[in-house]
Design an enzyme around this catalytic site. Structure first.
Site: not given
Length: 224
Positions: A10-11
């Protein structure tokens, strides 16, 4: 390198300090209207509104950001303009990376892993985030690609299809239990809960590992 070929991330919240970005940029807008909410309250309300919008029909993430900002502001009795809401959406690539993000991604590359981001954003917003902060990654799957938002499983299914990856070759790394860890576990993927905000682990969630930072993850991967 062990069993894994791919590290998926995930960012925002995992590599980028999502909470700091919201608190700064949406907080600044509200302060200009004479309201100065506690960061924890602002984040709680914003998260509720964004999740509500992501649970509906697909809309581009820029629209989700702007509408979430308007909805959150209204709960503090503030009506923000379309320009202010759009300015908040446009601020996303400026949100800061965590201190270990840039070096951590480089280290994973040196170790031979393919690094792929799975993110609930538009392609252009993610590309600009990567460019501005010098994030070394090997690819990405976005909500714009799948036309869904995590926790919908299509990000992972699209990743496995695009990269011809077997599930046992993938380690998913993320901060959000709701958007990432729970759905990854349902897909029988190994996953690391990167517990950036030092939250308690619910009794019904069993990630493969839990770390507070990428340095600890690098050390584990070097020895596993």
């Amino acid at each position: 390198m062990g069993r894994y070929r791919f590290l998926t991330f995930d960012c925002y919240g995992t590599l980028i300090d999502w909470q700091a970005g919201i608190a700064e940029h949406l907080g600044d807008i509200l302060r200009q209207h004479g309201v100065d909410p506690a960061p924890e309250e602002l984040l709680r309300i914003y998260v509720e509104e964004e999740h509500r919008l992501e649970s509906g029909p697909y809309r581009r993430y820029r629209e989700i950001l702007a509408e979430s900002a308007r909805a959150a502001a209204s709960r503090f009795g503030v009506r923000i303009s379309n320009a202010e809401a759009q300015a908040f959406a446009d601020s996303l690539p400026d949100w800061p990376p965590f201190p270990d993000t840039v070096d951590g991604l480089k280290a994973f590359g040196v170790m031979g892993f393919r690094r792929v981001i799975l993110s609930n954003v538009d392609r252009d917003l993610l590309a600009e985030t990567i460019r501005r902060h010098g994030l070394e990654v090997d690819g990405a799957i976005t909500a714009e690609d799948t036309r869904t938002y995590k926790p919908n499983p299509r990000h992972w299914l699209a990743f496995c299809s695009r990269y011809t990856a077997r599930r046992e070759e993938v380690l998913h790394i993320a901060q959000s239990l709701l958007h990432d860890i729970r759905p990854a576990l349902r897909l029988k993927l190994d996953c690391v809960w990167l517990n950036r905000y030092r939250e308690p682990l619910p009794a019904d969630v069993r990630p493969t590992q839990m770390f507070y930072d990428l340095d600890a993850l690098v050390g584990w991967l070097l020895t596993s």
